[in-house]
Design a protein around this motif. Structure first.
Motif, PDB file in Angstrom:
ATOM      1  N   GLY A 204      49.976 -44.220   9.827  1.00 36.19           N
ATOM      2  CA  GLY A 204      49.024 -43.862  10.859  1.00 36.19           C
ATOM      3  C   GLY A 204      49.727 -43.346  12.105  1.00 36.19           C
ATOM      4  N   ASP A 205      49.084 -43.586  13.249  1.00 29.13           N
ATOM      5  CA  ASP A 205      49.623 -43.096  14.508  1.00 29.13           C
ATOM      6  C   ASP A 205      50.882 -43.834  14.941  1.00 29.13           C
ATOM      7  OD1 ASP A 205      47.553 -41.301  14.635  1.00 29.13           O
ATOM      8  OD2 ASP A 205      46.256 -42.665  15.782  1.00 29.13           O
ATOM      9  N   GLN A 206      51.072 -45.036  14.401  1.00 30.97           N
ATOM     10  CA  GLN A 206      52.247 -45.827  14.759  1.00 30.97           C
ATOM     11  C   GLN A 206      53.024 -46.158  13.497  1.00 30.97           C
ATOM     12  OE1 GLN A 206      51.580 -48.942  17.836  1.00 30.97           O
ATOM     13  NE2 GLN A 206      49.432 -48.422  17.655  1.00 30.97           N
ATOM     14  N   PRO A 207      53.750 -45.206  12.949  1.00 31.45           N
ATOM     15  CA  PRO A 207      54.421 -45.426  11.665  1.00 31.45           C
ATOM     16  C   PRO A 207      55.439 -46.557  11.695  1.00 31.45           C
ATOM     17  CG  PRO A 207      55.226 -43.436  12.741  1.00 31.45           C
ATOM     18  CD  PRO A 207      54.012 -43.867  13.505  1.00 31.45           C
ATOM     19  N   ALA A 208      55.941 -46.900  12.878  1.00 32.66           N
ATOM     20  CA  ALA A 208      56.936 -47.964  12.953  1.00 32.66           C
ATOM     21  C   ALA A 208      56.287 -49.340  13.032  1.00 32.66           C
ATOM     22  CB  ALA A 208      57.844 -47.752  14.169  1.00 32.66           C
ATOM     23  N   ALA A 209      54.982 -49.386  13.285  1.00 32.98           N
ATOM     24  CA  ALA A 209      54.287 -50.664  13.435  1.00 32.98           C
ATOM     25  C   ALA A 209      53.669 -51.095  12.116  1.00 32.98           C
ATOM     26  CB  ALA A 209      53.217 -50.551  14.507  1.00 32.98           C
ATOM     27  N   CYS A 210      53.532 -52.390  11.935  1.00 37.73           N
ATOM     28  CA  CYS A 210      52.939 -52.953  10.719  1.00 37.73           C
ATOM     29  C   CYS A 210      51.431 -53.073  10.906  1.00 37.73           C
ATOM     30  CB  CYS A 210      53.555 -54.328  10.447  1.00 37.73           C
ATOM     31  SG  CYS A 210      52.944 -55.119   8.945  1.00 37.73           S
ATOM     32  N   GLY A 211      50.687 -52.305  10.152  1.00 38.09           N
ATOM     33  CA  GLY A 211      49.240 -52.333  10.279  1.00 38.09           C
ATOM     34  C   GLY A 211      48.601 -53.393   9.402  1.00 38.09           C
ATOM     35  N   TYR A 212      47.389 -53.796   9.749  1.00 39.53           N
ATOM     36  CA  TYR A 212      46.641 -54.761   8.933  1.00 39.53           C
ATOM     37  C   TYR A 212      45.176 -54.338   8.871  1.00 39.53           C
ATOM     38  CZ  TYR A 212      44.111 -56.911  12.833  1.00 39.53           C
ATOM     39  OH  TYR A 212      43.265 -57.122  13.893  1.00 39.53           O
ATOM     40  N   THR A 213      44.511 -54.764   7.821  1.00 40.78           N
ATOM     41  CA  THR A 213      43.073 -54.576   7.667  1.00 40.78           C
ATOM     42  C   THR A 213      42.495 -55.828   7.032  1.00 40.78           C
ATOM     43  OG1 THR A 213      43.249 -52.176   7.381  1.00 40.78           O
ATOM     44  CG2 THR A 213      41.239 -53.231   6.582  1.00 40.78           C
ATOM     45  N   LEU A 214      41.515 -56.426   7.691  1.00 42.19           N
ATOM     46  CA  LEU A 214      40.789 -57.571   7.145  1.00 42.19           C
ATOM     47  C   LEU A 214      39.358 -57.133   6.899  1.00 42.19           C
ATOM     48  CD1 LEU A 214      42.036 -60.469   9.470  1.00 42.19           C
ATOM     49  CD2 LEU A 214      42.815 -59.916   7.170  1.00 42.19           C
ATOM     50  N   SER A 215      38.880 -57.289   5.669  1.00 38.19           N
ATOM     51  CA  SER A 215      37.530 -56.871   5.324  1.00 38.19           C
ATOM     52  C   SER A 215      36.676 -58.088   5.009  1.00 38.19           C
ATOM     53  CB  SER A 215      37.560 -55.937   4.107  1.00 38.19           C
ATOM     54  OG  SER A 215      38.328 -54.789   4.380  1.00 38.19           O
ATOM     55  N   TYR A 216      35.449 -58.090   5.519  1.00 36.07           N
ATOM     56  CA  TYR A 216      34.523 -59.182   5.310  1.00 36.07           C
ATOM     57  C   TYR A 216      33.366 -58.700   4.447  1.00 36.07           C
ATOM     58  CZ  TYR A 216      37.227 -61.111   9.137  1.00 36.07           C
ATOM     59  OH  TYR A 216      38.253 -61.554   9.930  1.00 36.07           O
ATOM     60  N   ARG A 217      32.793 -59.601   3.677  1.00 31.72           N
ATOM     61  CA  ARG A 217      31.829 -59.230   2.648  1.00 31.72           C
ATOM     62  C   ARG A 217      30.593 -58.516   3.195  1.00 31.72           C
ATOM     63  NH1 ARG A 217      27.373 -61.029  -0.231  1.00 31.72           N
ATOM     64  NH2 ARG A 217      27.480 -60.674  -2.475  1.00 31.72           N
ATOM     65  N   ASP A 218      30.205 -58.808   4.443  1.00 31.35           N
ATOM     66  CA  ASP A 218      29.000 -58.212   5.000  1.00 31.35           C
ATOM     67  C   ASP A 218      29.259 -56.838   5.603  1.00 31.35           C
ATOM     68  OD1 ASP A 218      30.499 -58.982   7.169  1.00 31.35           O
ATOM     69  OD2 ASP A 218      28.762 -59.524   8.376  1.00 31.35           O
ATOM     70  N   GLY A 219      30.465 -56.336   5.443  1.00 32.14           N
ATOM     71  CA  GLY A 219      30.803 -55.042   6.005  1.00 32.14           C
ATOM     72  C   GLY A 219      31.559 -55.144   7.314  1.00 32.14           C
ATOM     73  N   SER A 220      31.685 -56.332   7.864  1.00 30.85           N
ATOM     74  CA  SER A 220      32.462 -56.520   9.083  1.00 30.85           C
ATOM     75  C   SER A 220      33.945 -56.351   8.770  1.00 30.85           C
ATOM     76  CB  SER A 220      32.225 -57.924   9.659  1.00 30.85           C
ATOM     77  OG  SER A 220      30.856 -58.120   9.933  1.00 30.85           O
ATOM     78  N   TYR A 221      34.721 -56.027   9.793  1.00 32.29           N
ATOM     79  CA  TYR A 221      36.143 -55.803   9.548  1.00 32.29           C
ATOM     80  C   TYR A 221      36.932 -55.901  10.844  1.00 32.29           C
ATOM     81  CZ  TYR A 221      34.983 -51.211  11.462  1.00 32.29           C
ATOM     82  OH  TYR A 221      34.528 -50.206  12.272  1.00 32.29           O
ATOM     83  N   SER A 222      38.237 -56.050  10.699  1.00 29.28           N
ATOM     84  CA  SER A 222      39.169 -55.976  11.820  1.00 29.28           C
ATOM     85  C   SER A 222      40.381 -55.192  11.367  1.00 29.28           C
ATOM     86  CB  SER A 222      39.587 -57.378  12.282  1.00 29.28           C
ATOM     87  OG  SER A 222      40.587 -57.294  13.288  1.00 29.28           O
TER      88      SER A 222
END
Length: 447
Positions: A204-222
């Motif tokens: 992504g925009d910060q290739p040196a940074a470690c990205g994360y994605t948390l997905s929740y069953r109702d469609g919520s996310y972080s």
């Protein structure tokens, strides 16, 4: 009701999918609330934390946040129980994913790389929250024993849910630092998320940074990047605490909180990261009332701060390397009024079933009702009595529909779950070092 399906390994869960007023919930758990400044916080919500002896004590309060129009008691109960059912379904799928990995002999060696991250936090309008210090500021976070990672909303936010307090601003903290892709923490994230390849969590925009994605069953996310900063718990500083700095977070279940505290069994959870300070031990006590009361989250093994009225009894955790971030106990029986729950007589309700609750009664016209005792029995004959307020769920305010606060599993292969509704007025102690969970009766109030 499929009572027999309840006798199995038990998932003990601190975060709840349910909420409600006074009588809401069956399966899961949650935590308290916060204000716009330390002074307003202490003056209005009384959220306090302090060190007592060898323990750190955080205040837990219910947090209600909903922009939806007011509903009737029945509509609210139906929405909350539906949310609870969704939370449970999500957890069952997560548990099964670990089992599938374990059953595939060819995948055992690579099992860590195949574990998916689907944080099961399914919150609606009522949660327990605690306030912590982060990078010199404060954050009110939902507390979840089924989540691997602590995360908060960060500025500048591309897309964020509405929260009551200012966003965490990394530029205002001199101790903030993004976690790079080639770090052990990023590797731990890949293990938890089941990612593969050296750059799976990066880019992504910060290739040196470690990205994360948390997905929740109702469609919520972080979504965001892993970062390090100083975490403060009642004055106890944890330097270099790894958390998710979320710049894209959406979902009504998060309410007005800053994010989520992960207390699961994983390398990146708060429990693991504070092992040197607290020895892998934490406990909580949840109050009966949803307003004008608060419980406590105690970090550390100093039992002198507890106010338990009965001796602590311990049940061994199920030892399973593929159990993921969850806490399992072996549930050997459930009794209601001294009778085993397999008894067919329990399903003979006197009122229609409601949502996921199928054993209901019409109590109108009764001036007094004796609530039967409900006990959970674990390996070794350890018995834990549920507070009377956690036995029945009042669907209607006129008591025309009152249900036993237990829901049947979908099949014998699913895992039983005990949540906040049955854990009120109990001191529940998680000792990860000794691999055991303790229980004691306690009139829960902030200590």
């Amino acid at each position: 009701m499929a009572w027999g399906a309840c006798i199995a390994a038990l998932l003990l869960l601190l975060l709840a999918a349910t909420g409600g007023n006074g009588n809401g919930g069956v399966h899961c758990l949650e935590e308290g609330s916060r204000s716009r400044s330390r002074r307003a916080l202490q003056g209005r919500h009384h959220l306090r934390s302090r060190a007592v002896g060898g323990a750190t004590v955080l205040e837990l309060r219910h947090h209600s946040f909903s922009s939806a129009p007011s509903k009737s008691r029945e509509e609210e109960a139906d929405a909350l129980l539906s949310s609870d059912a969704a939370r449970v379904a999500s957890l069952q799928r997560r548990i099964e994913s670990y089992r599938l990995i374990g059953n595939d002999a060819a995948a055992v060696a690579a099992s860590k790389a195949q574990v998916p991250v689907t944080s099961g936090a399914k919150l609606r309008t009522l949660n327990y929250v605690a306030t912590v210090g982060l990078g010199g500021g404060e954050a009110t976070v939902i507390v979840d024993t089924a989540s691997e990672l602590t995360w908060v909303q960060c500025a500048p936010c591309e897309s964020c849910h509405d929260q009551q307090d200012p966003l965490f601003d990394p530029t205002s903290s001199p101790s903030y630092a993004a976690v790079p892709c080639n770090s052990s923490s990023c590797d731990a994230l890949r293990v938890a998320a089941g990612m593969s390849g050296p750059a799976a969590a990066c880019g992504g925009d910060q290739p040196a940074a470690c990205g994360y994605t948390l997905s929740y069953r109702d469609g919520s996310y972080s979504r965001g990047v892993l970062a390090r900063d100083e975490l403060s718990l009642a004055g106890e500083a944890i330097d270099g605490f790894v958390f998710g700095c979320g710049t894209s977070n959406q979902g009504a279940p998060f309410g007005g909180t800053s994010g989520l505290m992960g207390l699961g069994r994983s390398q990146l959870s708060l429990v693991s990261q504070t092992m040197d300070q607290f020895g892998g031990v934490f406990s909580y006590c949840l109050p009966l009332k949803e307003s004008d009361s608060s419980g406590s989250l105690v970090l550390g093994d100093d039992s002198s701060v507890y106010r338990n009225s009965t001796p602590i009894v311990y049940a061994s955790m199920v030892s399973d390397p593929l159990q993921g971030p969850f806490y399992f106990l072996n549930l050997t029986g459930i009794t209601v009024g001294g009778q085993e729950v397999e008894s067919s007589g329990f399903s003979a309700g006197k009122a229609p079933a409601f949502s996921i609750l199928d054993t209901c009664f019409n109590m109108t016209g009764f001036r007094e009702v004796q609530v039967p005792s409900l006990k959970l029995v674990f390996d070794g004959g350890v018995e834990v009595e549920v507070d009377s307020s956690g036995v029945l769920y009042f669907v209607s305010s006129d008591s025309s529909q009152v249900c036993l606060a237990m829901a049947a599993l979908g099949s014998e292969y699913e895992t039983s779950i005990i949540g906040n509704y049955q854990q009120k007025n109990l001191r529940v102690i998680f000792d990860t070092s000794a691999s055991q969970v303790g229980f004691a009766q306690e009139a829960c109030g902030y200590i």
